[in-house]
Design an enzyme around this catalytic site. Structure first.
Site, PDB file in Angstrom:
ATOM      1  N   PHE A 135       0.860  -1.184   0.000  1.00 17.03           N
ATOM      2  CA  PHE A 135       0.000   0.000   0.000  1.00 17.03           C
ATOM      3  C   PHE A 135       0.896   1.233   0.000  1.00 17.03           C
ATOM      4  O   PHE A 135       1.718   1.416   0.898  1.00 17.03           O
ATOM      5  CB  PHE A 135      -0.932   0.030   1.220  1.00 17.03           C
ATOM      6  CG  PHE A 135      -1.933   1.149   1.130  1.00 17.03           C
ATOM      7  CD1 PHE A 135      -3.123   0.984   0.429  1.00 17.03           C
ATOM      8  CD2 PHE A 135      -1.668   2.389   1.691  1.00 17.03           C
ATOM      9  CE1 PHE A 135      -4.035   2.025   0.303  1.00 17.03           C
ATOM     10  CE2 PHE A 135      -2.571   3.439   1.568  1.00 17.03           C
ATOM     11  CZ  PHE A 135      -3.755   3.250   0.880  1.00 17.03           C
ATOM     12  N   ASP A 220       9.338   2.607   1.748  1.00 14.78           N
ATOM     13  CA  ASP A 220       8.180   3.361   2.211  1.00 14.78           C
ATOM     14  C   ASP A 220       8.009   3.048   3.693  1.00 14.78           C
ATOM     15  O   ASP A 220       7.478   2.005   4.062  1.00 14.78           O
ATOM     16  CB  ASP A 220       6.954   2.935   1.383  1.00 14.78           C
ATOM     17  CG  ASP A 220       5.650   3.536   1.891  1.00 14.78           C
ATOM     18  OD1 ASP A 220       5.638   4.078   3.009  1.00 14.78           O
ATOM     19  OD2 ASP A 220       4.641   3.437   1.166  1.00 14.78           O
ATOM     20  N   LYS A 249       2.589   9.874   8.309  1.00 13.69           N
ATOM     21  CA  LYS A 249       1.831   9.395   9.483  1.00 13.69           C
ATOM     22  C   LYS A 249       2.325   9.909  10.841  1.00 13.69           C
ATOM     23  O   LYS A 249       1.970  10.996  11.247  1.00 13.69           O
ATOM     24  CB  LYS A 249       1.802   7.869   9.462  1.00 13.69           C
ATOM     25  CG  LYS A 249       0.811   7.314   8.425  1.00 13.69           C
ATOM     26  CD  LYS A 249       0.506   5.867   8.672  1.00 13.69           C
ATOM     27  CE  LYS A 249      -0.438   5.253   7.658  1.00 13.69           C
ATOM     28  NZ  LYS A 249      -1.829   5.611   7.858  1.00 13.69           N
TER      29      LYS A 249
HETATM   30  C1  LIG Z   1       2.912   2.309   3.847  1.00 15.09           C
HETATM   31  C2  LIG Z   1       2.015   3.458   3.466  1.00 15.09           C
HETATM   32  N1  LIG Z   1       2.377   4.240   2.434  1.00 15.09           N
HETATM   33  C3  LIG Z   1       1.614   5.281   2.065  1.00 15.09           C
HETATM   34  C4  LIG Z   1       0.421   5.568   2.706  1.00 15.09           C
HETATM   35  C5  LIG Z   1      -0.399   6.740   2.271  1.00 15.09           C
HETATM   36  O1  LIG Z   1      -0.316   7.759   3.210  1.00 15.09           O
HETATM   37  P1  LIG Z   1      -1.394   8.964   3.192  1.00 15.09           P
HETATM   38  O2  LIG Z   1      -2.710   8.374   3.563  1.00 15.09           O
HETATM   39  O3  LIG Z   1      -0.856   9.941   4.210  1.00 15.09           O
HETATM   40  O4  LIG Z   1      -1.383   9.529   1.813  1.00 15.09           O
HETATM   41  C6  LIG Z   1       0.013   4.757   3.771  1.00 15.09           C
HETATM   42  C7  LIG Z   1      -1.275   5.011   4.442  1.00 15.09           C
HETATM   43  O5  LIG Z   1      -1.842   4.173   5.091  1.00 15.09           O
HETATM   44  C8  LIG Z   1       0.829   3.677   4.158  1.00 15.09           C
HETATM   45  O6  LIG Z   1       0.472   2.871   5.173  1.00 15.09           O
END
Ligand SMILES: Cc1ncc(COP(=O)(O)O)c(C=O)c1O
Length: 395
Positions: A135, A220, A249
């Site tokens: 994700f 990520d 986050k």
């Molecule tokens: C691993 C990861 N990358 C990217 C995102 C996307 O972040 P945002 O919701 O702040 O755009 C999330 C959100 O849950 C995530 O868990």
């Protein structure tokens, strides 16, 4: 449904199924609804409130900065973003930062950076390999990066330049690598996809492959970073270093922020190639600095590690007691509990009724991601509620 919830249904696009609670206040690991009911929060804004709700060091930093300077354009130097950048770089293996406003935006920027690297150093290579069940966010490009059909199918045709391969299998990455590949992008531990841990040596094998092919490794760490899995950054536990890392986050304990960090060798943007109006906003960066400093000075990652071990061990005991629990997995305070059938929504609802907030990750899986400052008493309280809820479901 109360008045606020009726108004929400009238005014909002239908993107989320909310639980029937209107939260109005938070403190530490607890929140209160408009009727004054108290809840223990093991969702923490989806792994965002790292220091819990309204931690005094974060509140003080926000208030002081709001009285001083709220926003300017990035044509000017501002002190809060430079202080946060310095602290992030002193405590990570990366050399340069770019600030933005969310996780998806940080990942978009990371992919743009990898494409610029590809143009400069790899003959125009532009493809990024990601994994199934990953994700990476909700923007159009990050939907293509996210290897989950349910997020992709509503938006086909997808943005070009992403290849999704099986997770935890270095051979699929090797097979997908071509002369067009500029980077591999992974979560060190898959969050939204199910709390899926990397096999021993998987991340090291990916690192070695990137080195062999001369391509970039993007981590990520939007969900795993900032102490959540027991070290400040997840990569520390796997003895690797990424070329590019993204954070968001938990970085500012609740204030929107995102960051791309890169090694000097991968930091190839030149002025005008990337930017953001709000990125590096002084209030967000002051909150980020206060959060990061508190995490470092008070070994909050250590607390996440200890509380995570304590919680996982106790959940394993619940697994012995209730046959409907098929698996408990996780690291630090990012933990999943899987059931033999699709009862996660009923468990979430029953926990809510008893004053505990937990997250339904999949129809048969719960996710726990409490604030990193929780103590044993709070973990025990959550365990007591889970025990009662599962006893009721079994009987
Ligand atoms: C691993 C990861 N990358 C990217 C995102 C996307 O972040 P945002 O919701 O702040 O755009 C999330 C959100 O849950 C995530 O868990």
């Amino acid at each position: 449904m109360n008045q606020w919830q009726e108004l929400e249904h009238r005014y909002f696009m239908n993107t989320v199924e909310r639980l029937p609670v209107t939260l109005v206040r938070g403190e530490g690991a607890r929140v209160w609804d408009e009727d004054g009911r108290e809840y223990l929060d093991f969702v923490a804004g989806w792994a965002v409130n790292s220091l819990g709700h309204c931690h005094p060091v974060v509140v003080d930093a926000i208030v002081e900065q709001a009285h001083t300077l709220i926003q300017t354009s990035n044509q000017f130097y501002t002190i809060p973003q430079i202080r946060l950048a310095e602290l992030l770089l002193q405590h990570s293996c990366l050399d340069k930062v770019f600030f933005c406003n969310s996780g998806a935006e940080a990942n978009e920027g990371a992919v743009k950076l990898a494409r610029r690297y590809g143009k400069r150093h790899l003959d125009g290579a532009y493809e990024v390999i990601t994994t199934m069940d990953s994700f990476h966010g909700r923007t159009l490009a990050m939907v293509a990066a996210t290897g989950q059909p349910k997020f992709q199918q509503p938006y086909v045709p997808l943005t070009a330049g992403f290849v999704n391969v099986e997770y935890n299998n270095i051979d699929t990455i090797k097979a997908a690598t071509t002369s067009q590949t500029c980077a591999i992008m992974l979560e060190p531990l898959q969050g939204e996809g199910g709390i899926n841990l990397p096999d021993d040596n998987y991340l090291a094998a990916v690192r070695a492959w990137c080195d062999q092919m001369g391509i970039l490794f993007i981590l990520d760490e939007i969900q795993t970073g900032m102490g959540r899995i027991g070290t400040l950054f997840a990569y520390e536990q796997y003895s690797i270093e990424p070329d590019i890392m993204t954070l968001a986050k938990g970085l500012a304990s609740g204030i929107p922020i995102g960051t791309i960090l890169a090694k000097d060798s991968a930091s190839v943007f030149v002025p005008g190639e990337h930017g953001s109006t709000f990125g590096g906003n002084p209030v967000a960066c002051a909150a980020g600095y206060a959060t990061l400093k508190f995490i470092i000075d008070n070994d909050i990652a250590g607390n996440a590690r200890r509380m995570g071990q304590y919680f996982i061990t106790a959940l394993q005991r619940l697994k012995q007691k209730f046959q409907l629990i098929t698996e408990v997995r996780g690291c630090g305070l990012l933990i999943a509990m899987e059931f033999s059938s699709d009862i996660a929504s009923s468990v979430v609802k029953a926990c809510l009724d008893r004053g505990l907030l937990v997250n339904r990750l999949k129809p048969n899986t719960l996710r726990f991601m409490p604030p990193l400052i929780i103590d044993k008493g709070e973990v025990d309280e959550a365990l007591g509620i889970l025990d009662k809820v599962l006893s009721t479901i079994v009987s």
